[in-house]
Motif scaffolding. Structure first.
Motif, PDB file in Angstrom:
ATOM      1  N   ILE A  70       0.859  -1.179   0.000  1.00 43.76           N
ATOM      2  CA  ILE A  70       0.000   0.000   0.000  1.00 43.76           C
ATOM      3  C   ILE A  70       0.897   1.231   0.000  1.00 43.76           C
ATOM      4  O   ILE A  70       1.831   1.334   0.790  1.00 43.76           O
ATOM      5  CB  ILE A  70      -0.889   0.046   1.271  1.00 43.76           C
ATOM      6  N   VAL A  71       0.588   2.167  -0.865  1.00 41.95           N
ATOM      7  CA  VAL A  71       1.323   3.426  -0.936  1.00 41.95           C
ATOM      8  C   VAL A  71       0.518   4.479  -0.177  1.00 41.95           C
ATOM      9  O   VAL A  71      -0.651   4.699  -0.474  1.00 41.95           O
ATOM     10  CB  VAL A  71       1.527   3.878  -2.404  1.00 41.95           C
ATOM     11  N   LEU A  72       1.158   5.094   0.816  1.00 44.86           N
ATOM     12  CA  LEU A  72       0.531   6.169   1.568  1.00 44.86           C
ATOM     13  C   LEU A  72       1.114   7.486   1.086  1.00 44.86           C
ATOM     14  O   LEU A  72       2.330   7.656   1.073  1.00 44.86           O
ATOM     15  CB  LEU A  72       0.798   6.041   3.071  1.00 44.86           C
ATOM     16  N   GLU A  73       0.259   8.389   0.716  1.00 44.30           N
ATOM     17  CA  GLU A  73       0.685   9.734   0.314  1.00 44.30           C
ATOM     18  C   GLU A  73       0.377  10.642   1.496  1.00 44.30           C
ATOM     19  O   GLU A  73      -0.747  11.112   1.663  1.00 44.30           O
ATOM     20  CB  GLU A  73      -0.089  10.158  -0.933  1.00 44.30           C
ATOM     21  N   ILE A  74       1.404  10.847   2.348  1.00 43.31           N
ATOM     22  CA  ILE A  74       1.190  11.557   3.609  1.00 43.31           C
ATOM     23  C   ILE A  74       2.234  12.661   3.774  1.00 43.31           C
ATOM     24  O   ILE A  74       3.214  12.725   3.041  1.00 43.31           O
ATOM     25  CB  ILE A  74       1.220  10.591   4.806  1.00 43.31           C
ATOM     26  N   GLU A  75       1.989  13.507   4.762  1.00 46.31           N
ATOM     27  CA  GLU A  75       2.915  14.592   5.016  1.00 46.31           C
ATOM     28  C   GLU A  75       3.784  14.254   6.222  1.00 46.31           C
ATOM     29  O   GLU A  75       3.727  13.154   6.758  1.00 46.31           O
ATOM     30  CB  GLU A  75       2.159  15.911   5.129  1.00 46.31           C
ATOM     31  N   LEU A  76       4.604  15.188   6.649  1.00 47.67           N
ATOM     32  CA  LEU A  76       5.642  14.950   7.646  1.00 47.67           C
ATOM     33  C   LEU A  76       5.104  14.445   8.981  1.00 47.67           C
ATOM     34  O   LEU A  76       5.637  13.477   9.533  1.00 47.67           O
ATOM     35  CB  LEU A  76       6.469  16.223   7.840  1.00 47.67           C
ATOM     36  N   GLN A  77       4.051  15.075   9.517  1.00 51.23           N
ATOM     37  CA  GLN A  77       3.509  14.628  10.811  1.00 51.23           C
ATOM     38  C   GLN A  77       3.101  13.157  10.741  1.00 51.23           C
ATOM     39  O   GLN A  77       3.404  12.370  11.633  1.00 51.23           O
ATOM     40  CB  GLN A  77       2.281  15.450  11.197  1.00 51.23           C
ATOM     41  N   GLY A  78       2.406  12.805   9.665  1.00 53.15           N
ATOM     42  CA  GLY A  78       1.960  11.429   9.495  1.00 53.15           C
ATOM     43  C   GLY A  78       3.123  10.472   9.296  1.00 53.15           C
ATOM     44  O   GLY A  78       3.106   9.345   9.809  1.00 53.15           O
ATOM     45  N   ALA A  79       4.134  10.890   8.548  1.00 53.22           N
ATOM     46  CA  ALA A  79       5.301  10.031   8.316  1.00 53.22           C
ATOM     47  C   ALA A  79       6.037   9.742   9.623  1.00 53.22           C
ATOM     48  O   ALA A  79       6.518   8.620   9.838  1.00 53.22           O
ATOM     49  CB  ALA A  79       6.238  10.680   7.304  1.00 53.22           C
ATOM     50  N   ARG A  80       6.088  10.725  10.498  1.00 52.71           N
ATOM     51  CA  ARG A  80       6.740  10.495  11.796  1.00 52.71           C
ATOM     52  C   ARG A  80       5.938   9.510  12.640  1.00 52.71           C
ATOM     53  O   ARG A  80       6.505   8.651  13.316  1.00 52.71           O
ATOM     54  CB  ARG A  80       6.900  11.828  12.529  1.00 52.71           C
ATOM     55  N   VAL A 123       4.172  25.140   4.977  1.00 51.61           N
ATOM     56  CA  VAL A 123       4.325  23.766   5.462  1.00 51.61           C
ATOM     57  C   VAL A 123       5.427  23.069   4.670  1.00 51.61           C
ATOM     58  O   VAL A 123       6.257  22.342   5.235  1.00 51.61           O
ATOM     59  CB  VAL A 123       2.988  22.997   5.358  1.00 51.61           C
ATOM     60  N   ALA A 124       5.473  23.289   3.369  1.00 49.04           N
ATOM     61  CA  ALA A 124       6.491  22.656   2.524  1.00 49.04           C
ATOM     62  C   ALA A 124       7.896  23.052   2.957  1.00 49.04           C
ATOM     63  O   ALA A 124       8.809  22.214   2.941  1.00 49.04           O
ATOM     64  CB  ALA A 124       6.262  23.012   1.057  1.00 49.04           C
ATOM     65  N   ARG A 125       8.092  24.294   3.354  1.00 47.91           N
ATOM     66  CA  ARG A 125       9.419  24.727   3.825  1.00 47.91           C
ATOM     67  C   ARG A 125       9.863  23.884   5.012  1.00 47.91           C
ATOM     68  O   ARG A 125      11.003  23.437   5.084  1.00 47.91           O
ATOM     69  CB  ARG A 125       9.397  26.206   4.205  1.00 47.91           C
ATOM     70  N   GLU A 126       8.952  23.670   5.956  1.00 44.69           N
ATOM     71  CA  GLU A 126       9.262  22.844   7.128  1.00 44.69           C
ATOM     72  C   GLU A 126       9.550  21.403   6.711  1.00 44.69           C
ATOM     73  O   GLU A 126      10.507  20.791   7.180  1.00 44.69           O
ATOM     74  CB  GLU A 126       8.097  22.878   8.121  1.00 44.69           C
ATOM     75  N   GLU A 127       8.718  20.864   5.843  1.00 44.51           N
ATOM     76  CA  GLU A 127       8.883  19.479   5.426  1.00 44.51           C
ATOM     77  C   GLU A 127      10.207  19.263   4.688  1.00 44.51           C
ATOM     78  O   GLU A 127      10.899  18.279   4.920  1.00 44.51           O
ATOM     79  CB  GLU A 127       7.708  19.049   4.549  1.00 44.51           C
ATOM     80  N   ILE A 128      10.549  20.174   3.799  1.00 41.59           N
ATOM     81  CA  ILE A 128      11.801  20.049   3.055  1.00 41.59           C
ATOM     82  C   ILE A 128      12.982  20.051   4.021  1.00 41.59           C
ATOM     83  O   ILE A 128      13.956  19.316   3.827  1.00 41.59           O
ATOM     84  CB  ILE A 128      11.913  21.162   1.986  1.00 41.59           C
ATOM     85  N   GLY A 129      12.873  20.816   5.093  1.00 44.07           N
ATOM     86  CA  GLY A 129      13.931  20.839   6.100  1.00 44.07           C
ATOM     87  C   GLY A 129      14.087  19.528   6.845  1.00 44.07           C
ATOM     88  O   GLY A 129      15.123  19.289   7.470  1.00 44.07           O
ATOM     89  N   ALA A 130      13.087  18.656   6.779  1.00 43.94           N
ATOM     90  CA  ALA A 130      13.124  17.378   7.497  1.00 43.94           C
ATOM     91  C   ALA A 130      13.432  16.194   6.577  1.00 43.94           C
ATOM     92  O   ALA A 130      13.342  15.045   6.998  1.00 43.94           O
ATOM     93  CB  ALA A 130      11.797  17.152   8.213  1.00 43.94           C
ATOM     94  N   ARG A 131      13.821  16.441   5.366  1.00 40.12           N
ATOM     95  CA  ARG A 131      14.033  15.350   4.412  1.00 40.12           C
ATOM     96  C   ARG A 131      15.108  14.376   4.864  1.00 40.12           C
ATOM     97  O   ARG A 131      15.091  13.208   4.481  1.00 40.12           O
ATOM     98  CB  ARG A 131      14.301  15.897   3.017  1.00 40.12           C
ATOM     99  N   GLU A 132      16.039  14.817   5.723  1.00 38.58           N
ATOM    100  CA  GLU A 132      17.094  13.928   6.215  1.00 38.58           C
ATOM    101  C   GLU A 132      16.548  12.812   7.106  1.00 38.58           C
ATOM    102  O   GLU A 132      17.238  11.828   7.361  1.00 38.58           O
ATOM    103  CB  GLU A 132      18.155  14.713   6.989  1.00 38.58           C
ATOM    104  N   GLU A 133      15.306  12.956   7.569  1.00 38.23           N
ATOM    105  CA  GLU A 133      14.690  11.924   8.404  1.00 38.23           C
ATOM    106  C   GLU A 133      14.291  10.693   7.595  1.00 38.23           C
ATOM    107  O   GLU A 133      13.922   9.676   8.167  1.00 38.23           O
ATOM    108  CB  GLU A 133      13.446  12.478   9.102  1.00 38.23           C
ATOM    109  N   PHE A 134      14.343  10.797   6.282  1.00 39.15           N
ATOM    110  CA  PHE A 134      13.892   9.718   5.412  1.00 39.15           C
ATOM    111  C   PHE A 134      15.082   8.972   4.829  1.00 39.15           C
ATOM    112  O   PHE A 134      16.044   9.591   4.373  1.00 39.15           O
ATOM    113  CB  PHE A 134      13.013  10.286   4.283  1.00 39.15           C
ATOM    114  N   PRO A 135      14.995   7.641   4.784  1.00 37.76           N
ATOM    115  CA  PRO A 135      16.110   6.871   4.220  1.00 37.76           C
ATOM    116  C   PRO A 135      16.247   7.030   2.702  1.00 37.76           C
ATOM    117  O   PRO A 135      17.318   6.782   2.155  1.00 37.76           O
ATOM    118  CB  PRO A 135      15.790   5.429   4.595  1.00 37.76           C
TER     119      PRO A 135
END
Length: 167
Positions: A70-80, A123-135
């Motif tokens: 299943i592919v989830l299309e979610i934002e940063l809060q949900g990904a965490r 919101v995108a500015r914040e999310e882009i700043g967190a991209r290092e949290e993703f493998p």
């Protein structure tokens, strides 16, 4: 999704109103704010978050579908939240080439007012700043190349999971 038919896109729930042409159950599960909150309290959601003035989430029932993944299309809060709930999920950050290109995409689709676009960009500015949290990070600058990377990742990282779909 067309190139890997064994994958299915999760249908998210939201409190926002449907856009023209959107159907309940196909595009989103459209819920009232009260119903959404009741389902949060009942732990019906795998993940949920507030985004641009509305609430969004993935119902646990979406994972019961008989597909490989299943592919989830979610934002940063949900990904965490997902990282905590399903630590072995394949997590990929799809990044815009730049904030300017993201703005152009949002304006070009013509479905949001100027204030909503500015809210989404904040919101995108914040999310882009967190991209290092993703493998895995894929920059969506060229659709075919980005799709090739996703297909390759799905082939190597999403084997069938006994008892349910992978994420």
């Amino acid at each position: 999704m067309e190139r890997v038919p064994e994958l299915a896109l999760s249908v998210s729930a939201t409190t926002r109103s449907p856009r023209p042409g959107e159907l309940d159950g196909r595009d989103y599960h459209f819920l009232s704010a009260e119903n959404f909150e009741r389902r949060v309290r009942a732990r019906d959601f795998l993940e949920h978050a507030s985004y641009a003035g509305n609430r969004y989430g993935t119902l646990r029932s979406e994972l019961e579908r008989p597909v490989r993944a299943i592919v989830l299309e979610i934002e940063l809060q949900g990904a965490r939240q997902l990282r905590e709930e399903v630590p072995d999920a394949l997590r990929v950050f799809i990044a815009p080439p730049s904030l300017e290109s993201l703005r152009a995409r949002l304006v070009g689709r013509g479905s949001d007012e100027a204030g909503q676009i500015e809210s989404r960009l904040a919101v995108a500015r914040e999310e882009i700043g967190a991209r290092e949290e993703f493998p895995h990070v894929i920059v969506n600058d060229e659709l075919e190349r980005a799709a090739d990377e996703l297909v390759e990742l799905s082939a190597t990282m999403c084997p069938p999971r006994p008892g349910g779909a992978s994420l």
